[in-house]
Scaffold this motif. Structure first.
Motif, PDB file in Angstrom:
ATOM      1  N   GLN A   1      -0.360   0.369   1.800  1.00  0.00           N
ATOM      2  CA  GLN A   1      -0.151   0.841   3.171  1.00  0.00           C
ATOM      3  C   GLN A   1      -1.307   0.428   4.069  1.00  0.00           C
ATOM      4  O   GLN A   1      -1.108   0.044   5.238  1.00  0.00           O
ATOM      5  CB  GLN A   1       0.006   2.359   3.187  1.00  0.00           C
ATOM      6  CG  GLN A   1       0.228   2.959   4.573  1.00  0.00           C
ATOM      7  CD  GLN A   1       1.513   2.478   5.216  1.00  0.00           C
ATOM      8  OE1 GLN A   1       2.600   2.695   4.684  1.00  0.00           O
ATOM      9  NE2 GLN A   1       1.399   1.822   6.368  1.00  0.00           N
TER      10      GLN A   1
ATOM     11  N   ALA B   1      -0.857  -4.953  10.915  1.00  0.00           N
ATOM     12  CA  ALA B   1      -0.314  -4.526  12.213  1.00  0.00           C
ATOM     13  C   ALA B   1      -1.362  -4.608  13.305  1.00  0.00           C
ATOM     14  O   ALA B   1      -1.021  -4.787  14.489  1.00  0.00           O
ATOM     15  CB  ALA B   1       0.235  -3.106  12.114  1.00  0.00           C
TER      16      ALA B   1
ATOM     17  N   ARG C   1      -3.115  -2.250   3.757  1.00  0.00           N
ATOM     18  CA  ARG C   1      -2.928  -3.671   4.072  1.00  0.00           C
ATOM     19  C   ARG C   1      -1.921  -3.827   5.209  1.00  0.00           C
ATOM     20  O   ARG C   1      -2.106  -4.657   6.101  1.00  0.00           O
ATOM     21  CB  ARG C   1      -2.444  -4.433   2.832  1.00  0.00           C
ATOM     22  CG  ARG C   1      -3.536  -4.679   1.804  1.00  0.00           C
ATOM     23  CD  ARG C   1      -3.140  -5.774   0.802  1.00  0.00           C
ATOM     24  NE  ARG C   1      -4.239  -6.006  -0.134  1.00  0.00           N
ATOM     25  CZ  ARG C   1      -4.365  -5.389  -1.300  1.00  0.00           C
ATOM     26  NH1 ARG C   1      -3.441  -4.522  -1.684  1.00  0.00           N
ATOM     27  NH2 ARG C   1      -5.407  -5.647  -2.082  1.00  0.00           N
ATOM     28  N   SER C   2      -0.862  -3.031   5.183  1.00  0.00           N
ATOM     29  CA  SER C   2       0.135  -3.095   6.261  1.00  0.00           C
ATOM     30  C   SER C   2      -0.458  -2.663   7.586  1.00  0.00           C
ATOM     31  O   SER C   2      -0.187  -3.275   8.631  1.00  0.00           O
ATOM     32  CB  SER C   2       1.338  -2.201   5.916  1.00  0.00           C
ATOM     33  OG  SER C   2       2.009  -2.664   4.774  1.00  0.00           O
ATOM     34  N   ASP C   3      -1.276  -1.614   7.563  1.00  0.00           N
ATOM     35  CA  ASP C   3      -1.912  -1.137   8.797  1.00  0.00           C
ATOM     36  C   ASP C   3      -2.875  -2.190   9.341  1.00  0.00           C
ATOM     37  O   ASP C   3      -2.950  -2.415  10.558  1.00  0.00           O
ATOM     38  CB  ASP C   3      -2.648   0.178   8.550  1.00  0.00           C
ATOM     39  CG  ASP C   3      -1.692   1.336   8.262  1.00  0.00           C
ATOM     40  OD1 ASP C   3      -0.540   1.265   8.701  1.00  0.00           O
ATOM     41  OD2 ASP C   3      -2.125   2.284   7.588  1.00  0.00           O
TER      42      ASP C   3
END
Length: 306
Positions: free
Chosen positions: A293, A300, A295-297
């Protein structure tokens, strides 16, 4: 307006600069203090992420789990590493006034440039007790003091009238504001000369708009350079640019706190090959799902995490 005697600290509208990071404390794999890692991390935060000052021994630095001796060693190491080009602010706050004064004296001897003093937690003292506590600590050394107002951790807010009273003290020069009450903040900035630093990464831009001067950040281990650009853009009147940077960084400003911020910062630094190490109990290291998560943040926010 509360007026203060002229001195070097008061002459600067930003006594600790614009951007500060509450630095994590690197540990070795067995949980021991990693002073070499602390030196390398401090240099990275100042030289690559653009920090004007570093806060050591704060909550993000796991200060509840480090000994007084470790705290002193950490301050001394960071001052020796970056003290010629950045300020070092030592977290010394506890819920015991006498112990806080002892830590303040040790930090001053270790070369700290300023003190961060959190509201005494758990004890829930009345406002008169807060005035007595903060005044006693500010009287104890020659260092400038940043008050840390974080009622969701301490259990007690520093009331507006209390802050106005404390602003009369020559060495109480700043506030790390994690109260999340922009109306109260606006009242204090309009009535005192206290330098207000946002203590919530995502509220940096709103805080600037009501008289704040910068940020004491957590995500700034990763976003420091861009956050510095945001603050500087606002300062020069480029508000559209500042807003664009705020919106870009918002996923990480908030995402770093999906679990306790120290946990995710250390996971991110480890992924980047920077000193961090494990957290100390009662914290626990990030899970694989939490790292995914994160890494996703980061993605983004336009930042790549290996």
């Amino acid at each position: 307006m509360t007026h203060h005697p002229a001195n070097a600290d008061r002459a600067a509208p930003r006594p600790f600069g614009r951007l500060l990071t509450a630095m994590v404390t690197p540990f070795t794999p067995d949980g021991s203090l990693d002073l070499d890692g602390a030196a390398r991390l401090a240099a990275y935060l100042v030289d690559e992420q653009g920090n004007d000052a570093l806060v050591v021994n704060g909550t993000t630095g796991e200060s509840p789990t480090t000994t007084d001796g470790e705290k002193e060693h950490l301050v001394r190491t960071v001052v020796e590493t970056v003290g010629d080009r950045a300020q070092v602010v030592a977290g010394v706050g506890t819920n015991d006034t006498r112990h806080t004064i002892e830590l303040a004296g040790a930090a001053e001897k270790a070369g700290a440039h300023g003190l961060l003093v959190v509201t005494p937690y758990y004890s829930k003292p009345p406002q008169a007790g807060l005035i007595q506590h903060f005044t006693a600590v500010a009287d104890a050394t020659g260092l400038p003091v940043m008050l840390y107002d974080i009622p969701h951790r301490s259990g007690v807010p520093i009331a507006t009238e209390t802050l106005v009273r404390l602003a009369e003290h020559d060495r109480i020069v700043a506030v790390k504001d994690a109260k999340g009450d922009l109306i109260a903040t606006s009242s204090v900035t309009s009535r005192t000369d206290l330098a207000y630093y946002s203590g919530e990464d995502a509220l940096t831009l709103p805080a600037l708009a009501i008289g704040g001067v910068g940020l004491v950040g957590t995500s700034t281990h990763l976003t420091g350079a861009l956050t510095k650009q945001l603050i500087e853009a606002y300062d020069r009147g480029a508000t559209a640019e500042a807003l664009a940077l705020h919106r870009r960084l918002l996923p990480l400003f908030t995402g770093i706190f999906r679990t306790q911020g120290t946990i995710l910062v250390k996971a991110a630094l480890t992924a980047l090959g920077l000193p961090a190490g494990p957290v100390r109990p009662p914290l626990v290291d990030a899970t694989a799902d939490e790292i995914a998560q994160l890494r996703s943040d980061c993605a983004a926010a336009g930042l790549e995490l290996p």
